[in-house]
Structures are given as C-alpha cells and as structure tokens.
Scaffold this motif. Structure first.
Motif, short mmCIF file in Angstrom:
data_model
loop_
_atom_site.label_atom_id
_atom_site.label_comp_id
_atom_site.label_asym_id
_atom_site.label_seq_id
_atom_site.Cartn_x
_atom_site.Cartn_y
_atom_site.Cartn_z
N PRO A 72 0.82 -1.22 0.00
CA PRO A 72 0.00 0.00 0.00
C PRO A 72 0.85 1.27 0.00
O PRO A 72 1.93 1.32 0.62
CB PRO A 72 -0.80 -0.13 1.30
CG PRO A 72 -0.86 -1.59 1.57
CD PRO A 72 0.47 -2.12 1.10
N ALA A 73 0.37 2.28 -0.68
CA ALA A 73 1.09 3.55 -0.82
C ALA A 73 1.46 4.15 0.53
O ALA A 73 2.55 4.70 0.70
CB ALA A 73 0.27 4.53 -1.64
N ALA A 74 0.55 4.06 1.50
CA ALA A 74 0.84 4.62 2.82
C ALA A 74 2.01 3.90 3.49
O ALA A 74 2.83 4.51 4.17
CB ALA A 74 -0.40 4.56 3.72
N VAL A 75 2.10 2.60 3.29
CA VAL A 75 3.21 1.82 3.85
C VAL A 75 4.51 2.24 3.17
O VAL A 75 5.52 2.47 3.84
CB VAL A 75 2.95 0.30 3.69
CG1 VAL A 75 4.19 -0.51 4.06
CG2 VAL A 75 1.74 -0.12 4.52
N VAL A 76 4.49 2.35 1.85
CA VAL A 76 5.69 2.76 1.11
C VAL A 76 6.11 4.17 1.55
O VAL A 76 7.30 4.43 1.74
CB VAL A 76 5.46 2.68 -0.41
CG1 VAL A 76 6.68 3.22 -1.17
CG2 VAL A 76 5.17 1.25 -0.84
#
Length: 167
Positions: A72-76
């Motif tokens: 997920p973008a938030a994790v990245v």
C-alpha cells in the motif's frame, strides 16, 4: 491488485535481507521482525512498514519494487520517510521522521530494539558507547513526538528496560 498479507510482506522482507546479518551476527530479518512486533498494536500497515523499514537503505529494493509488489502507498510512504537518503545527516533525518506519526513509531521501535542491553553487550566497547550515545540522542528527538501511551506501548513490546527512562 490486492494488498499483500502481513505474512507475504514478512516473506518479501526475508528475501530482501537474505544473507544479511546485523552488527552482532544475528540474521537481519530478526531485527525487522522485532521492530514489527513493537508496532503490532498500531495495525497491520504499520507492521508492514516496520518489516520493510530497512529494505530501501540496505538492499537493492527500490520504492517502485514495493509498489509493484502491491505494498500500500501509505506503507511505502512510511518506509521512504524512515530511509536515510544519501548525504542526509542522522539528525536531519530524525527531524523529518517526527513530522509523521507512523514513521516516528517505527523509528522508536527500531531505536528501542537497537538499544537492547542484550544486543549492545555483544558489541565492542567503543561501538557500544558510540551507538548508545547516538540512540540516546535520537530518543530525545523521537520520544516527545508521540503520545506517552503510544511510546509506552512500543517500548513495552521491544525494550521494556527503556520504560525506566520515562519514570
């Protein structure tokens, strides 16, 4: 594309860090798993970021690879935030990290694990003293950036001995 499970992210981190060992000779994956355990109370996304927190800095893995893997973008974004960019000094990196709650929690867990007495005792004395000072200085920046309850949650999971510094 579906988001990978926590077990799949753990496997990705294990592949990325395969053959790597920390300063005391322990397989590196054990460190990132300890950091992930420290933030488990804050949800799967934060655990994923913790598992991946060193892949951009210490492996050939790039942020685009994580995105392509369905992370997920938030994790990245959290992983990017805790990754020290070339030419950036440590304190500047910390000051950037504390602008983001998720990144701060991951870095607190990282710092707490690196500060464990059982780990530092296995270092050469000069390294032990230098790193202890570095981690202590980092805590002065990181700890005030989160609520005490969040800090206690992370420390209790990763390095309960550090709780004494709060009392």
């Amino acid at each position: 594309m579906r988001s990978p499970t926590l077990a799949e992210v753990d496997a990705l981190a294990a592949r990325a860090h395969a053959g790597q060992h920390d300063r005391i000779g322990v397989p590196y994956i054990e460190h990132v798993r300890a950091v992930a355990a420290g933030v488990a109370a804050f949800g799967t996304g934060l655990q994923m970021a913790a598992l991946l927190h060193d892949v951009l800095e210490d492996t050939p893995t790039r942020a685009d690879d994580l995105i392509a893997a369905g992370i997920p973008a938030a994790v990245v974004a959290t992983v990017r935030r805790v990754t020290r960019a070339p030419g950036t000094d440590y304190r500047t990196m910390l000051l950037d990290i504390v602008t983001d709650h998720a990144a701060t929690l991951v870095k607190i867990a990282d710092n707490a694990h690196n500060s464990r007495a059982d780990r530092s005792a296995r270092l050469a004395e000069a390294d032990r003293d230098r790193l202890a000072a570095r981690y202590r200085d980092a805590r002065a920046v990181l700890w005030p950036a989160v609520a005490e309850a969040d800090l206690r949650t992370v420390l209790a999971a990763v390095n309960p001995a550090l709780l004494a510094e709060l009392d």
